[in-house]
Design an enzyme around this catalytic site. Sequence first.
Site, PDB file in Angstrom:
ATOM      1  CG  ASN A 146      -6.493   3.025   5.936  1.00  0.00           C
ATOM      2  OD1 ASN A 146      -5.308   3.281   5.752  1.00  0.00           O
ATOM      3  ND2 ASN A 146      -7.259   2.502   4.996  1.00  0.00           N
ATOM      4  CD  GLU A 147      -7.916   4.671   1.418  1.00  0.00           C
ATOM      5  OE1 GLU A 147      -8.804   3.806   1.289  1.00  0.00           O
ATOM      6  OE2 GLU A 147      -7.030   4.860   0.575  1.00  0.00           O
ATOM      7  CB  CYS A 153     -24.214   4.501  11.014  1.00  0.00           C
ATOM      8  SG  CYS A 153     -25.109   3.542  12.240  1.00  0.00           S
ATOM      9  CD  GLU A 305      -2.860   3.187   1.628  1.00  0.00           C
ATOM     10  OE1 GLU A 305      -3.489   2.737   0.649  1.00  0.00           O
ATOM     11  OE2 GLU A 305      -3.247   3.060   2.798  1.00  0.00           O
TER      12      GLU A 305
HETATM   13  C1  GAL Z   1      -6.386   1.644   0.068  1.00  0.00           C
HETATM   14  C2  GAL Z   1      -6.343   1.292   1.534  1.00  0.00           C
HETATM   15  C3  GAL Z   1      -5.334   0.210   1.791  1.00  0.00           C
HETATM   16  C4  GAL Z   1      -5.509  -0.895   0.805  1.00  0.00           C
HETATM   17  C5  GAL Z   1      -5.429  -0.373  -0.603  1.00  0.00           C
HETATM   18  C6  GAL Z   1      -5.580  -1.466  -1.626  1.00  0.00           C
HETATM   19  O1  GAL Z   1      -7.535   2.341  -0.241  1.00  0.00           O
HETATM   20  O2  GAL Z   1      -6.023   2.400   2.332  1.00  0.00           O
HETATM   21  O3  GAL Z   1      -5.482  -0.270   3.092  1.00  0.00           O
HETATM   22  O4  GAL Z   1      -6.723  -1.506   1.047  1.00  0.00           O
HETATM   23  O5  GAL Z   1      -6.436   0.566  -0.778  1.00  0.00           O
HETATM   24  O6  GAL Z   1      -6.847  -1.988  -1.736  1.00  0.00           O
END
Ligand code: GAL
Length: 668
Positions: A146-147, A153, A305
């Site tokens: 995810n993203e 590190c 999203e």
């Molecule tokens: C995005 C992320 C989601 C959720 C959303 C709202 O960047 O992929 O999992 O966290 O932001 O904060």
Amino acid sequence: SDEGKMYVGVDYYPEHWPEERVDQDIKLMKEAGFNLVRMAEFAWVKMEPSEGVYDFGWLDKVIDKFQQQGIKVILGTPTAVMPAWLARKYPAAMATNDDGSQIDWGGRKNNCFSDGNYRRLSERIADEMSEHFANHPNVIGWQTDNELSGPICHCQRCLANFQDWLKAKYGTLDSLNAAWGNHFWGLTLHSWQEVTFPDCEGESDWGKIANPSLCLDWKRFHTALQVDFQRDQVKVIRKNCPEDFITHNMMGLHNNVDYYKLAEDLDFVSWDNYPVWNKPEIPYGSSMAADVMRGLKQKNFWIMEQTAGPVGWGEFARNTRPGELRKICYQQLAHGADAQVWFRWRTSTAGREQYWHGLLGHDGKAGRRYEEAAQVAREYDKLSEYLTETTVKSKVAILYDYENIWATQNQPGFAGNDVQKAISRYYNALFRKGINVDFLHPDYDFSGYDLVLAPGLHIVSKELAANIEAFVEAGGVFATEYRAAVKTPTNLVYDLTLPGLLREVLGIQIPEYEAMGDFTYRMEPIEPDFKSYDATMYSDWIIPEAAQTLIGYDEWHMKDYAALTRNQFGKGHAWYLGTIVDDPAFYDQLIARLLDDAEIEPEVELPAGVEASIRQDEQHQVLFLINHTENELSIKVPENKLELISDRKTNSDFQLKPFGVGVILLDD
Ligand code: GAL
């Protein structure tokens, strides 16, 4: 998708709610016309509650239920949040900060990408998961992690990997020393183990003291590591589910990772669109991000999203106004989004994102935002037949890459220098004219475009310089600006008079330049078309050679220098701007002139606040008009064309409601 319908759906977290709620959620989704959900990208501990013990039963049940309703599923590999057991048993999986301390477990995206155990267990959960769901006809695709972006590190394993990566890249220490200019400060290396972590961010007292060449490679390495990490997952998913697509949700204009490289292993790019809900304003950034995302693979993308309501973690922002959610969808559709998934279905009652609102409230009731999303789904359903094969075609290209962004972040040269901002001055002017734009990596072939813009082109390779020359010579129009061609691909400064490798094509030389801090220069238009503006922040002291001066300076010591030049070179023209102008109206004028040179005309004339974009294929040409203002506006459009949402024919005046959209079929 099924029967050529566009996918519209939600990010869904069944693990956040009582099991009995699922049926009602699915019913509401179905009623809204949704046909897709993304699930499981944070559910590692649910799927592997202890090491090597897997439980997919809960997800099977939910996926089956979706199948009964004809709603397809994308699954996310859950590696952005490691289970507590993992961190406990394999503490080296947690990333190390630059001060040597380790991140404590308890959030997300806190892993080291080099740790063998983390890599092994990440690959294994992706393998187990994709094997388990391989034969499920309702699972159509995968999102990796995810993203992806961080953390960076600083453990010894990462350092050793960095050293190995450098060895593979440079072969010998001599060539590394030469590429980095390690003679400076006596930093010559005699063994690969002598490579240390650079301090490039300037967070410590030492500030940015590291060698810029080293810093650029350090950024490249960070991308390579994540590409590698993602590739482990891509391989096992491809093996188990050869029919499924694989994508990743990127973050638009985010620039910590080289998205071109991350996109290489994917079938298509997805991204997460969260326009800021301040005062309603023109969301240039979301359009530019969409075009950047489409540019990565030169093809359409998905929104994985899409903002569904007021957002915020500690504090939340304003609510969306009627029509606002709908128009941000159309903005993406117009720029090449082929599917769109809302984040998230229902607002969580627990955790850090309690105030990051979904389509449904905490109460689980379907209200205004849900209705608006349902309207979008209905409309997309109707538009599908015209859009499925279409994409954005552009005559204008902007060169965009991460290495220029990084090199400039590391050494801006003058306060406020920012490559993405520089690009947006031009991009926004093109947006106001309603001109489609493609973003291209400088290594991509741009010879087919009419106009190529390259603001922030700090690094120029010999090949790129030759391609630019050939492009202009053959009749193309090219424009670049301040600090162009200063650096080599390893971030050394060329030992040439600026603009170095571009000097001939631009027909200018820049023997001197300066940062301007808080003073400005009055610019003096030579060509009457241009108005007078203030030059700010930086100026090249340009001496025109073959080029013609279009704007000079009205300052006693600057009379001999040019601010804006245009050079005829072969059949084309090459433009150079040596400063930054505060007023966007200047860039409107400049873009108008460049479009003129390139003989490009806008399809429609736009009132302020309206966005236009065209999607097309062999059969159809579809014009999108999006009103980003809260006023009713009217636009002159071609007459007697079909508006696809209303099924009405256009008059010459087309009315757009506040936040309204129009989708006009331009076909004869
Ligand atoms: C995005 C992320 C989601 C959720 C959303 C709202 O960047 O992929 O999992 O966290 O932001 O904060």
